[in-house]
Design a protein around this motif. Structure first.
Motif, PDB file in Angstrom:
ATOM      1  N   VAL A 164       0.832  -1.207   0.000  1.00  0.00           N
ATOM      2  CA  VAL A 164       0.000   0.000   0.000  1.00  0.00           C
ATOM      3  C   VAL A 164       0.862   1.250   0.000  1.00  0.00           C
ATOM      4  CG1 VAL A 164      -1.611   1.350   1.411  1.00  0.00           C
ATOM      5  CG2 VAL A 164      -2.020  -1.090   1.039  1.00  0.00           C
ATOM      6  N   VAL A 165       1.917   1.249   0.803  1.00  0.00           N
ATOM      7  CA  VAL A 165       2.808   2.416   0.858  1.00  0.00           C
ATOM      8  C   VAL A 165       3.461   2.650  -0.499  1.00  0.00           C
ATOM      9  CG1 VAL A 165       4.925   3.335   1.866  1.00  0.00           C
ATOM     10  CG2 VAL A 165       3.209   2.257   3.336  1.00  0.00           C
ATOM     11  N   LYS A 166       3.886   1.573  -1.159  1.00  0.00           N
ATOM     12  CA  LYS A 166       4.479   1.716  -2.498  1.00  0.00           C
ATOM     13  C   LYS A 166       3.465   2.299  -3.475  1.00  0.00           C
ATOM     14  CE  LYS A 166       7.708  -2.163  -2.016  1.00  0.00           C
ATOM     15  NZ  LYS A 166       8.029  -3.547  -2.468  1.00  0.00           N
ATOM     16  N   SER A 167       2.236   1.809  -3.412  1.00  0.00           N
ATOM     17  CA  SER A 167       1.202   2.283  -4.336  1.00  0.00           C
ATOM     18  C   SER A 167       0.817   3.731  -4.072  1.00  0.00           C
ATOM     19  CB  SER A 167      -0.051   1.399  -4.230  1.00  0.00           C
ATOM     20  OG  SER A 167       0.233   0.075  -4.626  1.00  0.00           O
ATOM     21  N   SER A 168       0.982   4.166  -2.832  1.00  0.00           N
ATOM     22  CA  SER A 168       0.578   5.529  -2.480  1.00  0.00           C
ATOM     23  C   SER A 168       1.399   6.586  -3.208  1.00  0.00           C
ATOM     24  CB  SER A 168       0.702   5.744  -0.969  1.00  0.00           C
ATOM     25  OG  SER A 168       2.071   5.803  -0.567  1.00  0.00           O
ATOM     26  N   SER A 169       2.562   6.205  -3.735  1.00  0.00           N
ATOM     27  CA  SER A 169       3.396   7.168  -4.460  1.00  0.00           C
ATOM     28  C   SER A 169       2.688   7.729  -5.677  1.00  0.00           C
ATOM     29  CB  SER A 169       4.715   6.515  -4.882  1.00  0.00           C
ATOM     30  OG  SER A 169       4.470   5.415  -5.757  1.00  0.00           O
ATOM     31  N   ALA A 170       1.693   6.985  -6.178  1.00  0.00           N
ATOM     32  CA  ALA A 170       0.923   7.472  -7.327  1.00  0.00           C
ATOM     33  C   ALA A 170       0.061   8.666  -6.952  1.00  0.00           C
ATOM     34  CB  ALA A 170       0.041   6.350  -7.881  1.00  0.00           C
ATOM     35  N   HIS A 171      -0.137   8.885  -5.645  1.00  0.00           N
ATOM     36  CA  HIS A 171      -0.983   9.982  -5.181  1.00  0.00           C
ATOM     37  C   HIS A 171      -0.242  10.893  -4.210  1.00  0.00           C
ATOM     38  CE1 HIS A 171      -4.226   7.638  -6.948  1.00  0.00           C
ATOM     39  NE2 HIS A 171      -3.825   6.611  -6.234  1.00  0.00           N
ATOM     40  N   GLY A 172       1.077  10.910  -4.292  1.00  0.00           N
ATOM     41  CA  GLY A 172       1.842  11.804  -3.436  1.00  0.00           C
ATOM     42  C   GLY A 172       2.301  11.198  -2.130  1.00  0.00           C
ATOM     43  N   GLY A 173       2.102   9.909  -1.943  1.00  0.00           N
ATOM     44  CA  GLY A 173       2.568   9.245  -0.736  1.00  0.00           C
ATOM     45  C   GLY A 173       1.589   9.330   0.415  1.00  0.00           C
ATOM     46  N   ILE A 174       1.971   8.736   1.557  1.00  0.00           N
ATOM     47  CA  ILE A 174       1.108   8.738   2.735  1.00  0.00           C
ATOM     48  C   ILE A 174       1.349   9.997   3.561  1.00  0.00           C
ATOM     49  CG2 ILE A 174       1.003   6.230   2.799  1.00  0.00           C
ATOM     50  CD1 ILE A 174       3.081   6.235   4.994  1.00  0.00           C
ATOM     51  N   GLY A 175       0.403  10.302   4.458  1.00  0.00           N
ATOM     52  CA  GLY A 175       0.521  11.485   5.292  1.00  0.00           C
ATOM     53  C   GLY A 175       1.555  11.324   6.391  1.00  0.00           C
ATOM     54  N   ASP A 176       1.849  12.428   7.057  1.00  0.00           N
ATOM     55  CA  ASP A 176       2.885  12.425   8.089  1.00  0.00           C
ATOM     56  C   ASP A 176       2.540  11.490   9.246  1.00  0.00           C
ATOM     57  OD1 ASP A 176       4.351  14.232   6.620  1.00  0.00           O
ATOM     58  OD2 ASP A 176       3.582  15.993   7.691  1.00  0.00           O
ATOM     59  N   LYS A 177       1.291  11.530   9.722  1.00  0.00           N
ATOM     60  CA  LYS A 177       0.902  10.681  10.842  1.00  0.00           C
ATOM     61  C   LYS A 177       0.981   9.203  10.475  1.00  0.00           C
ATOM     62  CE  LYS A 177      -2.104  13.932  13.285  1.00  0.00           C
ATOM     63  NZ  LYS A 177      -3.465  14.190  13.818  1.00  0.00           N
TER      64      LYS A 177
END
Length: 267
Positions: A232-245
């Motif tokens: 999921v974290v890898k895929s999140s790069s398509a949308h700017g990554g995960i949030g700080d928290k």
């Protein structure tokens, strides 16, 4: 058009059930023929043939259908309409073997059919797949693995066609990551969730849910949650990554896991 005539005649034969598997193999293998007249006639003949078979007997044809598609590269140019009733019957009413082959047949069709041709059947396929997945506690690992593999394939190839099912798919995948029956099933669900997150901009809630699953599960199951989290974290790069928290929570999980592993060496 001789094939079409044969198929019509077939529907009128009293003992025609003896030859159904032969008709599946012969007609479906011709869907990929280079001659337009041949594959057109075969497609039309198969449509007549399927309509002649009682609905409660269609699931018996899904295994030879899938094997023929797999070996020939069919369905070819005219879409998948005639084969849909057999696949749906196998998926919803079949034995475990028939359900598994029905799921893989959907994957074969998704990979070998033009996106525009598969679009009308994306919803009729996806709904039964999800229902089978959510009831999968009664099915052996082979059926579950087939379902999650095919759903991942659909999300990769035709994500726009299955977009209405994204919320259901997310819940289904996360739940399956905690499946205690098979590591392969958990891995397929984790992979499918990662593919889904390529098309989902709201990733942080899923990260939070996976971290909670990893913290509350036994070691083997926790490892599957961590695998899903990585996907999921890898895929999140398509949308700017995960949030700080969410990022801080991931780092905390890694640190806690490393600390527990280190301490475990001394006990």
């Amino acid at each position: 058009m001789l094939l079409l005539g044969w198929s019509v005649a077939f529907a009128l034969v009293r003992d025609s059930s003896l030859y159904r598997v032969d008709w599946v193999r012969q007609l479906v293998s011709l869907f990929d023929d280079q001659e337009v007249l041949v594959h057109t006639a075969a497609w039309q003949a198969f449509d007549v043939f399927v309509k002649s078979v009682p609905k409660d007997e269609l699931e018996s044809l899904v295994v030879p259908l899938r094997r023929t598609i797999e070996s020939t590269g069919a369905p070819g140019r005219y879409g998948v309409a005639p084969v849909v009733p057999i696949i749906i019957a196998g998926l919803t009413n079949g034995s475990n073997e028939q359900r598994e082959n029905a799921a893989y047949a959907i994957g074969d069709l998704v990979e070998r059919t033009e996106k525009s041709a598969i679009k009308p059947f994306a919803v009729p396929f996806t709904g039964p797949l999800i229902r089978a997945a959510t009831q999968a506690i009664t099915y052996p690992p082979g059926v579950k693995t087939a379902i999650f593999s095919v759903l991942a394939s659909m999300l990769e190839r035709i994500p726009g066609h299955v977009k209405p099912f994204f919320p259901q798919l997310q819940c289904t995948f996360v739940k399956a990551i905690g499946d205690t029956s098979s590591a392969v099933v958990r891995t397929r669900a984790a992979d499918a969730l990662g593919v889904l997150m390529h098309s989902q901009p709201r990733v942080d809630p899923v990260v939070t849910e996976l971290i909670a699953g990893a913290r509350s599960s036994e070691e083997d199951i926790a490892a599957s949650f961590v695998l899903a989290l990585s996907n999921v974290v890898k895929s999140s790069s398509a949308h700017g990554g995960i949030g700080d928290k969410a990022r801080e929570a991931c780092i905390e999980l890694v640190n806690d896991t490393s600390r527990e592993t280190h301490l475990g060496k001394f006990y």
